[in-house]
Design a protein around this motif. Structure first.
Motif, PDB file in Angstrom:
ATOM      1  N   ILE A  25     -18.019 -20.426 -64.030  1.00  0.00           N
ATOM      2  CA  ILE A  25     -16.711 -19.820 -63.787  1.00  0.00           C
ATOM      3  C   ILE A  25     -16.907 -18.630 -62.846  1.00  0.00           C
ATOM      4  CG2 ILE A  25     -14.813 -18.513 -64.830  1.00  0.00           C
ATOM      5  CD1 ILE A  25     -15.144 -20.203 -67.338  1.00  0.00           C
ATOM      6  N   SER A  26     -16.065 -18.563 -61.837  1.00  0.00           N
ATOM      7  CA  SER A  26     -16.075 -17.432 -60.910  1.00  0.00           C
ATOM      8  C   SER A  26     -14.697 -16.799 -60.875  1.00  0.00           C
ATOM      9  CB  SER A  26     -16.474 -17.886 -59.504  1.00  0.00           C
ATOM     10  OG  SER A  26     -17.785 -18.427 -59.495  1.00  0.00           O
ATOM     11  N   GLY A  27     -14.638 -15.596 -60.356  1.00  0.00           N
ATOM     12  CA  GLY A  27     -13.338 -14.947 -60.309  1.00  0.00           C
ATOM     13  C   GLY A  27     -13.373 -13.634 -59.562  1.00  0.00           C
ATOM     14  N   THR A  28     -12.201 -13.050 -59.474  1.00  0.00           N
ATOM     15  CA  THR A  28     -12.027 -11.764 -58.805  1.00  0.00           C
ATOM     16  C   THR A  28     -10.964 -10.965 -59.542  1.00  0.00           C
ATOM     17  OG1 THR A  28     -12.575 -12.714 -56.635  1.00  0.00           O
ATOM     18  CG2 THR A  28     -11.369 -10.641 -56.641  1.00  0.00           C
ATOM     19  N   THR A  29     -11.194  -9.677 -59.637  1.00  0.00           N
ATOM     20  CA  THR A  29     -10.134  -8.784 -60.108  1.00  0.00           C
ATOM     21  C   THR A  29      -9.797  -7.838 -58.967  1.00  0.00           C
ATOM     22  OG1 THR A  29      -9.416  -7.310 -61.886  1.00  0.00           O
ATOM     23  CG2 THR A  29     -11.677  -7.048 -61.125  1.00  0.00           C
ATOM     24  N   TYR A  30      -8.522  -7.529 -58.840  1.00  0.00           N
ATOM     25  CA  TYR A  30      -8.024  -6.855 -57.642  1.00  0.00           C
ATOM     26  C   TYR A  30      -7.745  -5.384 -57.925  1.00  0.00           C
ATOM     27  CZ  TYR A  30      -8.020 -11.515 -55.904  1.00  0.00           C
ATOM     28  OH  TYR A  30      -8.454 -12.765 -55.509  1.00  0.00           O
ATOM     29  N   VAL A  31      -8.331  -4.533 -57.105  1.00  0.00           N
ATOM     30  CA  VAL A  31      -8.301  -3.087 -57.308  1.00  0.00           C
ATOM     31  C   VAL A  31      -7.254  -2.428 -56.412  1.00  0.00           C
ATOM     32  CG1 VAL A  31      -9.686  -0.982 -57.324  1.00  0.00           C
ATOM     33  CG2 VAL A  31     -10.750  -3.189 -57.900  1.00  0.00           C
ATOM     34  N   ALA A  32      -7.284  -2.740 -55.117  1.00  0.00           N
ATOM     35  CA  ALA A  32      -6.317  -2.204 -54.154  1.00  0.00           C
ATOM     36  C   ALA A  32      -5.825  -3.351 -53.280  1.00  0.00           C
ATOM     37  CB  ALA A  32      -6.958  -1.119 -53.293  1.00  0.00           C
ATOM     38  N   VAL A  33      -4.517  -3.579 -53.295  1.00  0.00           N
ATOM     39  CA  VAL A  33      -3.910  -4.686 -52.535  1.00  0.00           C
ATOM     40  C   VAL A  33      -2.744  -4.115 -51.725  1.00  0.00           C
ATOM     41  CG1 VAL A  33      -2.972  -7.017 -52.642  1.00  0.00           C
ATOM     42  CG2 VAL A  33      -4.508  -6.221 -54.457  1.00  0.00           C
ATOM     43  N   PRO A  34      -3.011  -3.560 -50.550  1.00  0.00           N
ATOM     44  CA  PRO A  34      -1.930  -2.975 -49.741  1.00  0.00           C
ATOM     45  C   PRO A  34      -1.004  -4.062 -49.195  1.00  0.00           C
ATOM     46  CG  PRO A  34      -3.990  -2.982 -48.521  1.00  0.00           C
ATOM     47  CD  PRO A  34      -4.331  -3.410 -49.918  1.00  0.00           C
TER      48      PRO A  34
ATOM     49  N   ALA B 147     -12.445 -20.427 -70.590  1.00  0.00           N
ATOM     50  CA  ALA B 147     -13.398 -21.460 -71.002  1.00  0.00           C
ATOM     51  C   ALA B 147     -12.821 -22.304 -72.138  1.00  0.00           C
ATOM     52  CB  ALA B 147     -14.719 -20.820 -71.425  1.00  0.00           C
ATOM     53  N   LYS B 148     -12.088 -21.670 -73.032  1.00  0.00           N
ATOM     54  CA  LYS B 148     -11.432 -22.400 -74.122  1.00  0.00           C
ATOM     55  C   LYS B 148     -10.387 -23.354 -73.567  1.00  0.00           C
ATOM     56  CE  LYS B 148      -9.005 -21.693 -78.511  1.00  0.00           C
ATOM     57  NZ  LYS B 148      -8.469 -20.677 -79.472  1.00  0.00           N
ATOM     58  N   GLU B 149      -9.622 -22.885 -72.590  1.00  0.00           N
ATOM     59  CA  GLU B 149      -8.606 -23.727 -71.958  1.00  0.00           C
ATOM     60  C   GLU B 149      -9.239 -24.922 -71.248  1.00  0.00           C
ATOM     61  OE1 GLU B 149      -5.250 -25.364 -70.248  1.00  0.00           O
ATOM     62  OE2 GLU B 149      -5.353 -23.897 -71.881  1.00  0.00           O
TER      63      GLU B 149
ATOM     64  N   GLY C 229     -24.457 -22.998 -76.521  1.00  0.00           N
ATOM     65  CA  GLY C 229     -24.718 -22.002 -75.492  1.00  0.00           C
ATOM     66  C   GLY C 229     -23.516 -21.101 -75.287  1.00  0.00           C
ATOM     67  N   LYS C 230     -23.631 -20.181 -74.361  1.00  0.00           N
ATOM     68  CA  LYS C 230     -22.558 -19.238 -74.087  1.00  0.00           C
ATOM     69  C   LYS C 230     -22.303 -19.133 -72.595  1.00  0.00           C
ATOM     70  CE  LYS C 230     -23.305 -16.248 -78.127  1.00  0.00           C
ATOM     71  NZ  LYS C 230     -23.566 -14.857 -78.584  1.00  0.00           N
TER      72      LYS C 230
ATOM     73  N   PHE D  67      -7.179 -35.513 -63.683  1.00  0.00           N
ATOM     74  CA  PHE D  67      -8.254 -34.669 -63.149  1.00  0.00           C
ATOM     75  C   PHE D  67      -7.728 -33.317 -62.682  1.00  0.00           C
ATOM     76  CE2 PHE D  67      -9.224 -39.159 -62.049  1.00  0.00           C
ATOM     77  CZ  PHE D  67     -10.063 -39.386 -63.124  1.00  0.00           C
ATOM     78  N   VAL D  68      -7.114 -32.623 -63.599  1.00  0.00           N
ATOM     79  CA  VAL D  68      -6.443 -31.362 -63.286  1.00  0.00           C
ATOM     80  C   VAL D  68      -7.453 -30.266 -62.942  1.00  0.00           C
ATOM     81  CG1 VAL D  68      -4.999 -29.544 -64.249  1.00  0.00           C
ATOM     82  CG2 VAL D  68      -4.464 -31.944 -64.724  1.00  0.00           C
ATOM     83  N   THR D  69      -7.152 -29.464 -61.918  1.00  0.00           N
ATOM     84  CA  THR D  69      -7.928 -28.287 -61.566  1.00  0.00           C
ATOM     85  C   THR D  69      -7.202 -27.061 -62.110  1.00  0.00           C
ATOM     86  OG1 THR D  69      -8.728 -29.318 -59.534  1.00  0.00           O
ATOM     87  CG2 THR D  69      -8.868 -26.924 -59.663  1.00  0.00           C
ATOM     88  N   ARG D  70      -7.848 -26.350 -63.019  1.00  0.00           N
ATOM     89  CA  ARG D  70      -7.223 -25.187 -63.644  1.00  0.00           C
ATOM     90  C   ARG D  70      -7.452 -23.929 -62.814  1.00  0.00           C
ATOM     91  NH1 ARG D  70      -3.771 -27.281 -67.426  1.00  0.00           N
ATOM     92  NH2 ARG D  70      -4.851 -28.435 -69.046  1.00  0.00           N
ATOM     93  N   PHE D  71      -6.436 -23.078 -62.785  1.00  0.00           N
ATOM     94  CA  PHE D  71      -6.533 -21.772 -62.125  1.00  0.00           C
ATOM     95  C   PHE D  71      -5.897 -20.747 -63.053  1.00  0.00           C
ATOM     96  CE2 PHE D  71      -4.698 -18.552 -59.180  1.00  0.00           C
ATOM     97  CZ  PHE D  71      -5.887 -18.093 -58.634  1.00  0.00           C
ATOM     98  N   TYR D  72      -6.663 -19.713 -63.378  1.00  0.00           N
ATOM     99  CA  TYR D  72      -6.255 -18.714 -64.373  1.00  0.00           C
ATOM    100  C   TYR D  72      -5.821 -17.449 -63.664  1.00  0.00           C
ATOM    101  CZ  TYR D  72      -7.062 -15.524 -68.418  1.00  0.00           C
ATOM    102  OH  TYR D  72      -6.953 -14.576 -69.438  1.00  0.00           O
ATOM    103  N   ARG D  73      -4.673 -16.926 -64.070  1.00  0.00           N
ATOM    104  CA  ARG D  73      -4.151 -15.699 -63.475  1.00  0.00           C
ATOM    105  C   ARG D  73      -3.551 -14.845 -64.578  1.00  0.00           C
ATOM    106  NH1 ARG D  73      -0.336 -15.353 -58.132  1.00  0.00           N
ATOM    107  NH2 ARG D  73      -0.124 -13.072 -58.092  1.00  0.00           N
ATOM    108  N   ALA D  74      -3.952 -13.568 -64.632  1.00  0.00           N
ATOM    109  CA  ALA D  74      -3.433 -12.677 -65.676  1.00  0.00           C
ATOM    110  C   ALA D  74      -3.640 -11.236 -65.246  1.00  0.00           C
ATOM    111  CB  ALA D  74      -4.149 -12.932 -67.002  1.00  0.00           C
TER     112      ALA D  74
END
Length: 206
Positions: A124-133, A86-88, A96-97, A8-15
């Motif tokens: 699927i939810s996510g965040t992209t990071y713009v400014a990370v001081p 989603a493929k992973e 559907g899409k 029952f693996v929980t996947r986390f995507y980072r790129a």
């Protein structure tokens, strides 16, 4: 010899955003986020009324890709990353899409937090990071089995990541994180001296 499997693996995507398609101009994206935050009186009022630190466009704006071309470019890149995730996940979409249904800005000031939550009605939810001081918050992810571990002893401090009750993912500017929307997560207190700026999003199925 005993066999021990991980189930029952929980996947986390980072790129990096740039791994899929045309690179997004982070300086332009940051300036656009700040400009929108300054002009969005409705969003400012919502944040004040709901005790939200800093600024989010979550409850006020639904057309960021129309307002600034850089958000339109961003969505094109997000679509590719989400499709890869989603493929992973090996979803059977039945024709559907997975498609974007919301996109919003987050500006978290020094001392600000975003408490633990999930994203209902999304896939699927996510965040992209713009400014990370320096000193900015990592994303804190919670083991979804945690409520069922009432009698379990604590894990060792150096336990393998997949066995820890919480995992902290420290972002870099230009990175994208993706997870299934049911995964509980939070943003701990921002210990930086500057704003932490990100763009979050939800993708649905239909």
């Amino acid at each position: 010899m005993a066999q021990i499997d991980s189930l029952f693996v929980t996947r986390f995507y980072r790129a990096q955003l740039s791994e899929q398609g045309k690179p997004v101009d982070l300086d332009e994206l940051e300036n656009s986020c700040l400009s929108i935050a300054d002009d969005d009186e409705s969003g400012q009022k919502w944040c004040e009324k709901n005790g939200y630190p800093g600024y989010t466009s979550y409850a006020s704006l639904t057309d960021l890709a129309w307002r600034f071309p850089v958000f339109k470019d961003l969505v094109k890149v997000l679509d590719k990353h989400v499709a890869a995730f989603a493929k992973e996940l090996q979803f059977d979409l039945g024709g559907g899409k997975i498609k974007l249904d919301s996109l919003w800005i987050n500006i978290l000031p020094p001392g600000g937090v975003h408490t633990s939550h999930i994203h209902p009605h999304s896939v699927i939810s996510g965040t992209t990071y713009v400014a990370v001081p320096d000193g900015a918050s990592a994303l804190k992810l919670e083991d979804p089995r945690l409520p069922m571990m009432m009698a379990a002893p604590p894990r060792r401090k150096k336990a393998d990541p997949e066995l820890r009750p919480f995992v902290y993912a420290a972002p870099l500017p230009g990175e994208i994180f993706l997870w299934e929307s049911w995964l509980r997560h939070e943003v701990p207190v921002n210990m930086a001296d500057e704003d932490r700026i990100s763009v979050s999003f939800n993708y649905g199925w239909g």
